[in-house]
Motif scaffolding. Structure first.
Motif, PDB file in Angstrom:
ATOM      1  N   LEU A  42       0.836  -1.207   0.000  1.00  0.00           N
ATOM      2  CA  LEU A  42       0.000   0.000   0.000  1.00  0.00           C
ATOM      3  C   LEU A  42       0.870   1.255   0.000  1.00  0.00           C
ATOM      4  CD1 LEU A  42      -2.770   1.387   0.258  1.00  0.00           C
ATOM      5  CD2 LEU A  42      -2.633   1.037   2.737  1.00  0.00           C
ATOM      6  N   LYS A  43       1.976   1.189   0.678  1.00  0.00           N
ATOM      7  CA  LYS A  43       2.863   2.340   0.834  1.00  0.00           C
ATOM      8  C   LYS A  43       3.507   2.766  -0.485  1.00  0.00           C
ATOM      9  CE  LYS A  43       5.799   3.744   4.672  1.00  0.00           C
ATOM     10  NZ  LYS A  43       6.662   3.219   5.756  1.00  0.00           N
ATOM     11  N   GLN A  44       3.507   1.879  -1.455  1.00  0.00           N
ATOM     12  CA  GLN A  44       4.165   2.193  -2.730  1.00  0.00           C
ATOM     13  C   GLN A  44       3.325   3.123  -3.601  1.00  0.00           C
ATOM     14  OE1 GLN A  44       7.300   0.986  -2.716  1.00  0.00           O
ATOM     15  NE2 GLN A  44       6.579   0.114  -0.773  1.00  0.00           N
ATOM     16  N   TYR A  45       2.038   3.264  -3.269  1.00  0.00           N
ATOM     17  CA  TYR A  45       1.153   4.043  -4.135  1.00  0.00           C
ATOM     18  C   TYR A  45       1.037   5.489  -3.660  1.00  0.00           C
ATOM     19  CZ  TYR A  45      -0.190  -0.261  -6.455  1.00  0.00           C
ATOM     20  OH  TYR A  45      -0.167  -1.429  -7.176  1.00  0.00           O
ATOM     21  N   SER A  46       0.956   6.391  -4.592  1.00  0.00           N
ATOM     22  CA  SER A  46       0.882   7.823  -4.287  1.00  0.00           C
ATOM     23  C   SER A  46      -0.512   8.197  -3.790  1.00  0.00           C
ATOM     24  CB  SER A  46       1.199   8.645  -5.536  1.00  0.00           C
ATOM     25  OG  SER A  46       0.171   8.472  -6.516  1.00  0.00           O
ATOM     26  N   LEU A  47      -0.569   9.357  -3.145  1.00  0.00           N
ATOM     27  CA  LEU A  47      -1.863   9.876  -2.691  1.00  0.00           C
ATOM     28  C   LEU A  47      -2.789  10.097  -3.882  1.00  0.00           C
ATOM     29  CD1 LEU A  47      -3.793  11.079  -0.612  1.00  0.00           C
ATOM     30  CD2 LEU A  47      -2.517  13.238  -0.781  1.00  0.00           C
ATOM     31  N   GLN A  48      -2.261  10.603  -4.975  1.00  0.00           N
ATOM     32  CA  GLN A  48      -3.067  10.848  -6.172  1.00  0.00           C
ATOM     33  C   GLN A  48      -3.685   9.559  -6.686  1.00  0.00           C
ATOM     34  OE1 GLN A  48      -0.849  12.522  -9.422  1.00  0.00           O
ATOM     35  NE2 GLN A  48      -2.667  12.920 -10.680  1.00  0.00           N
ATOM     36  N   PHE A  49      -2.897   8.470  -6.724  1.00  0.00           N
ATOM     37  CA  PHE A  49      -3.403   7.186  -7.208  1.00  0.00           C
ATOM     38  C   PHE A  49      -4.491   6.644  -6.279  1.00  0.00           C
ATOM     39  CE2 PHE A  49      -3.423   2.564  -7.108  1.00  0.00           C
ATOM     40  CZ  PHE A  49      -3.519   2.232  -8.453  1.00  0.00           C
ATOM     41  N   LEU A  50      -4.243   6.691  -4.965  1.00  0.00           N
ATOM     42  CA  LEU A  50      -5.203   6.141  -4.007  1.00  0.00           C
ATOM     43  C   LEU A  50      -6.501   6.935  -4.007  1.00  0.00           C
ATOM     44  CD1 LEU A  50      -2.792   5.299  -1.038  1.00  0.00           C
ATOM     45  CD2 LEU A  50      -3.881   3.689  -2.607  1.00  0.00           C
ATOM     46  N   THR A  51      -6.396   8.244  -4.172  1.00  0.00           N
ATOM     47  CA  THR A  51      -7.607   9.076  -4.224  1.00  0.00           C
ATOM     48  C   THR A  51      -8.407   8.787  -5.488  1.00  0.00           C
ATOM     49  OG1 THR A  51      -6.468  10.837  -3.002  1.00  0.00           O
ATOM     50  CG2 THR A  51      -8.473  11.441  -4.181  1.00  0.00           C
ATOM     51  N   LYS A  61      -8.512   5.912  -7.059  1.00  0.00           N
ATOM     52  CA  LYS A  61      -9.092   4.570  -6.956  1.00  0.00           C
ATOM     53  C   LYS A  61     -10.136   4.444  -5.840  1.00  0.00           C
ATOM     54  CE  LYS A  61      -6.922   2.289 -10.210  1.00  0.00           C
ATOM     55  NZ  LYS A  61      -7.679   1.638 -11.325  1.00  0.00           N
ATOM     56  N   PHE A  62      -9.930   5.198  -4.737  1.00  0.00           N
ATOM     57  CA  PHE A  62     -10.786   4.990  -3.563  1.00  0.00           C
ATOM     58  C   PHE A  62     -11.479   6.256  -3.079  1.00  0.00           C
ATOM     59  CE2 PHE A  62      -7.364   1.827  -3.424  1.00  0.00           C
ATOM     60  CZ  PHE A  62      -8.104   0.652  -3.400  1.00  0.00           C
ATOM     61  N   GLY A  63     -11.438   7.314  -3.880  1.00  0.00           N
ATOM     62  CA  GLY A  63     -12.132   8.539  -3.520  1.00  0.00           C
ATOM     63  C   GLY A  63     -11.547   9.185  -2.278  1.00  0.00           C
ATOM     64  N   LYS A  64     -12.426   9.745  -1.425  1.00  0.00           N
ATOM     65  CA  LYS A  64     -11.977  10.437  -0.223  1.00  0.00           C
ATOM     66  C   LYS A  64     -11.228   9.514   0.728  1.00  0.00           C
ATOM     67  CE  LYS A  64     -15.712  13.856  -0.289  1.00  0.00           C
ATOM     68  NZ  LYS A  64     -16.894  14.406   0.456  1.00  0.00           N
ATOM     69  N   SER A  65     -11.526   8.216   0.688  1.00  0.00           N
ATOM     70  CA  SER A  65     -10.849   7.270   1.571  1.00  0.00           C
ATOM     71  C   SER A  65      -9.375   7.116   1.210  1.00  0.00           C
ATOM     72  CB  SER A  65     -11.532   5.892   1.516  1.00  0.00           C
ATOM     73  OG  SER A  65     -12.859   5.971   1.975  1.00  0.00           O
ATOM     74  N   GLY A  66      -9.006   7.518   0.001  1.00  0.00           N
ATOM     75  CA  GLY A  66      -7.624   7.393  -0.429  1.00  0.00           C
ATOM     76  C   GLY A  66      -6.652   8.096   0.504  1.00  0.00           C
TER      77      GLY A  66
END
Length: 356
Positions: A194-203, A205-210
């Protein structure tokens, strides 16, 4: 608390101790609300259908829920919490966050406080409790599950990131089964992934939960322990012994649920402008229908809206559960009250990391 509802039943019924037991439903109908640790050995868990649980363990004991009893013991436990701090945030009858940064007994060790609380709970109620200790709520909750049952664990600040990197993604508090499966499809199997992914990517894919996922894997969770919180709804529901098919059957069985909602409204003084009808079908598909009005409806209006929602469109499949509730409430902040249900439609030092 460890397997709280089931443990209370075993406490009050000595003949059930050491035996596989579940609370909720019956052999033919309903859903497991809580499973004793003896039942869990058979692969039985909360939210499992009672029929499947009975199939997994033919000698399984089914106990009907007794929420008044659970609330009674929960209050006893709450009194112990307040001996140490007023910063207590209940999550349910059997779980709470405590902030003991400053505490009434002037102890500097949160680990020692947790141990004392667990000992007092055992002495006063006869029940086992587990505890997690850390510097924020997310990590404390994660730690509380590490050494269950009757255990305790601590995650120190300097250990948090290394611990989270190794933690399976499904063990992260707040990441449910569906989200965990979605992450695994992306190749995210533990915290390090999980740590490998950027905030932009997680947001994306998962919206506000990113942002939440980006922070927690780094040990960041800024939510404070809140002894008061906003209540968002009030409701009651019932799972039926047999599926309901006709509208007259549905109307007849909706009325006692409505009466229970009104009882809770009158007891709490809460009003709500939105009325919601919950319908769960025999295949477990869920449907909700809502209506919002300008003025807070009285009991007669709530019943009329409930019937209107029931008749809003055809109900094509048999119904196993009905629920009725209100939201858009007339409160901004309310001290947490214990939740109630008519009939459960659903439901868990050795002081460091779990021993391998």
């Amino acid at each position: 608390m460890d397997a709280f509802y089931a443990s209370v039943e075993q406490l009050d019924h000595p003949e059930w101790r050491g035996k596989p037991l579940v609370v909720g439903g019956n052999e033919a109908r309903g859903v497991v609300a809580a499973a004793s640790y003896e039942a869990r050995k058979y692969g039985i868990h909360s939210a499992m259908s009672s029929a499947l649980a009975a199939k997994k363990c033919p000698h399984l004991i089914f106990a009907r829920p007794r929420f008044e009893r659970y609330k009674e013991i929960s209050l006893q436990i709450r009194e112990i919490f307040y001996e140490y701090t007023d910063l207590v945030e209940p999550l349910s009858l059997d779980e709470a966050f405590l902030d003991v940064t400053e505490n009434k007994v002037n102890l500097k060790s949160a680990i020692l406080i947790a141990r004392q609380i667990r000992e007092k709970i055992k002495e006063k109620t006869g029940l086992n409790a587990s505890a997690g200790v850390s510097y924020n709520k997310f990590l404390a909750k994660t730690a509380s599950d590490l050494n269950k049952p009757n255990g305790q664990a601590v995650i120190l600040p300097e250990e948090a990131e290394a611990f989270l990197e190794k933690l399976p993604i499904g063990k992260f508090f707040g990441i449910g089964k569906v989200t965990a499966e979605k992450m695994q499809q992306l190749g995210i199997h533990n915290g390090l992934d999980l740590k490998q992914y950027s905030l932009q990517f997680l947001t994306k894919k998962f919206g506000k939960s990113g942002l939440h996922y980006f922070n927690i894997v780094r040990g960041i969770h800024l939510s404070e322990v809140q002894p008061h919180r906003v209540r968002k709804s009030l409701s009651a529901e019932n799972t039926f012994e047999k599926d309901l098919i006709t509208l007259p059957e549905l109307e007849e069985n909706l009325h006692p649920i409505f009466e229970e909602v009104i009882r809770r409204i009158e007891k709490s003084g809460i009003k709500g402008r939105t009325v919601t009808l919950k319908i769960k079908h025999s295949d477990f598909t869920l449907q909700t229908r809502s209506k919002t009005v300008e003025q807070y409806p009285d009991s007669e209006t709530i019943w009329k809206i409930g019937l209107e929602l029931l008749h809003q469109q055809e109900i094509p499949k048999p119904v196993r559960l009905l629920g009725l509730g209100i939201s858009n409430l007339n409160i901004t902040e309310e001290q947490v009250h214990f939740g109630e249900q008519l009939n459960i439609p659903f439901e868990e030092s050795k002081d460091h990391y779990p021993k391998k």
